[in-house]
Design an enzyme around this catalytic site. Sequence first.
Site, mmCIF file in Angstrom:
data_model
loop_
_atom_site.group_PDB
_atom_site.id
_atom_site.type_symbol
_atom_site.label_atom_id
_atom_site.label_comp_id
_atom_site.label_asym_id
_atom_site.label_seq_id
_atom_site.Cartn_x
_atom_site.Cartn_y
_atom_site.Cartn_z
ATOM 1 N N GLU A 1 0.798 -1.227 0.000
ATOM 2 C CA GLU A 1 0.000 0.000 0.000
ATOM 3 C C GLU A 1 0.833 1.282 0.000
ATOM 4 O O GLU A 1 0.639 2.163 0.842
ATOM 5 C CB GLU A 1 -0.986 0.011 1.174
ATOM 6 C CG GLU A 1 -1.948 -1.158 1.107
ATOM 7 C CD GLU A 1 -3.129 -1.065 2.073
ATOM 8 O OE1 GLU A 1 -3.067 -0.269 3.019
ATOM 9 O OE2 GLU A 1 -4.116 -1.785 1.853
ATOM 10 N N GLU B 1 -6.394 -7.828 -1.554
ATOM 11 C CA GLU B 1 -6.918 -7.690 -0.187
ATOM 12 C C GLU B 1 -8.319 -7.144 -0.317
ATOM 13 O O GLU B 1 -8.540 -6.190 -1.059
ATOM 14 C CB GLU B 1 -6.155 -6.624 0.612
ATOM 15 C CG GLU B 1 -4.807 -6.962 1.097
ATOM 16 C CD GLU B 1 -4.273 -5.840 2.022
ATOM 17 O OE1 GLU B 1 -5.058 -5.035 2.567
ATOM 18 O OE2 GLU B 1 -3.054 -5.775 2.171
#
Length: 428
Positions: free
Chosen positions: A208, A345
């Site tokens: 991320e 995710e």
Amino acid sequence: MRLSISCLFASFACAVLADAVGRVSTRGVTPQKREVPAGYVTTSGAGFELDGEPFYFVGTNAFWLPLLITEDDVDATFQTMAGAGIKVARTWAFNAINATQLPDVLSTNLTYYQVWNNSDWTLNEGPQGLQRLDYVVSAAEKYGIRLILTFGYGGMELYIYHILGNHATHDEFYTNPTIIASYQSYAQSIVERYKSSSAVFAWELMNEARCAGDSLPSGPNCVPGSETLTTWYQLQSDFVRSLDPYHMITTGGEGQFYWAVPDTYWYNGTLVSDFNFNGEAGEDFEASLSLPNIDFGTYHLYPQTWYPELDYPGSNFSVEDWGLGWIEAHANTAAYVGKPLLIEEFGVTGLDNKSSIYPVWYNSPSGIQPWQFGELNLTEDGGNRLIQYTDQIYQGASPNDGFTFYINQTSVWDIFTAAAAVQSYRSG
Ligand SMILES: *[C@@H]1O[C@H](CO)[C@@H](O)[C@H](O)[C@H]1NC(C)=O
Ligand SMILES: *[C@@H]1O[C@H](CO)[C@@H](O)[C@H](O)[C@H]1NC(C)=O
Ligand SMILES: *[C@@H]1O[C@H](CO)[C@@H](O)[C@H](O)[C@H]1NC(C)=O
Ligand SMILES: *[C@@H]1O[C@H](CO)[C@@H](O)[C@H](O)[C@H]1NC(C)=O
Ligand SMILES: *[C@@H]1O[C@H](CO)[C@@H](O)[C@H](O)[C@H]1NC(C)=O
Ligand SMILES: *[C@@H]1O[C@H](CO)[C@@H](O)[C@H](O)[C@H]1NC(C)=O
Ligand SMILES: *[C@@H]1O[C@H](CO)[C@@H](O)[C@H](O)[C@H]1NC(C)=O
Ligand SMILES: *[C@@H]1O[C@H](CO)[C@@H](O)[C@H](O)[C@H]1NC(C)=O
């Protein structure tokens, strides 16, 4: 059918098509197929491939696997995964501490790989360090599960703090030559250690990554359109490719877009510009996926966390519909670029939400990977596990963060075991 439904609800899914059609195409060049040794997963056009056959999979996230203290617990976890038909597991190949934390870490038996002291770190190849990750890799081989190994975390503040001090801006992580060299040196330690293993599914540059800061402020290099993060992805993916010609490489990004006309949604009578489309955080999904050494796309999906206002009166997007639009937008972009896609995710809280929304969401790409896997009955009791990606302490060796699901939560578990069977059937 699904496309037109989500176009009704989510205008951005339609917008990406218009965007793709309305421009001179610089993408969509068929990536050159890489010859890889037997047993290595690779890409073939817009899909994954293993030994010449298509490879579709249900994977999972278990960042805590190398934090487990006993080999039995690692084995038990992989055994449960294999029993569920899971083919890929994503885990953190990083955990750094600073020298002042060392006494504490030694007494709690926490796994650590890097010890920062002043502006440099030393590698821990000992039994409380990389030897634990070694065991995870060898157990993955034994149970036929492949690993996505991530080199770092969204925070990245440890590098910045130790090398530049706390007056730096977050985006200096991507541009400062000393930080880049330090990151590369760590990534190289991991790649060199495991690059001969067919259990590696892919190297992942960062979890991320955002150009904009969370705790440190953003600097001038981090405005929409500056492509600071894309440039970094290119530099690092080329670097990793120079070390390992075979395994796939991916970003680990959340999949934010940088669109000339960003998407909007209505909330309580106000039209809101959607940060996932306006380049604000610094990611440009299409540009990074188009890089020569980024082999497939990743994106994440947490609408409840990102938009607390969805599902509230005055919003015309539900969590479920927003997710569908996000899925469609990535599917369209990946098809346009011509590379495979992994929903790497995703999560909603609550068993009822999970069991009603996941079947609507999962039904698309080459790879499906919910956040996150839970293992029951580990021999290791509770225990706090510090992993420095959110600087939080999670309870327990296989922590329940609200998104976790376990084998006895059959309303959710069965969704993924059924999906795994379908993916396996598609895989030929
Ligand atoms: C959302 O609501 C606004 C304002 O009521 C409306 O103009 C817009 O068309 C709606 N959008 C969708 C996708 O339903
Ligand atoms: C720490 O973990 C190792 C396994 O990596 C184990 O052999 C050792 O007994 C553990 N020590 C303590 C104090 O729990
Ligand atoms: C080391 O980490 C601790 C805990 O996060 C922090 O309080 C301390 O300031 C750090 N020290 C150095 C020198 O980085
Ligand atoms: C950290 O570095 C300082 C100065 O270089 C040194 O005195 C100290 O012993 C180091 N600490 C550890 C735990 O290595
Ligand atoms: C919705 O808008 C109204 C009118 O502007 C305002 O009074 C109210 O606080 C808003 N509600 C929320 C939840 O933002
Ligand atoms: C289910 O989702 C709704 C809408 O996002 C949320 O308000 C609710 O808290 C969730 N339920 C649980 C148990 O988390
Ligand atoms: C965990 O242990 C409990 C009690 O020993 C047992 O009832 C249960 O079946 C076990 N669960 C799993 C998934 O092994
Ligand atoms: C699953 O097992 C755990 C641990 O034994 C237990 O705490 C939990 O209540 C169980 N959940 C269900 C739905 O049976």
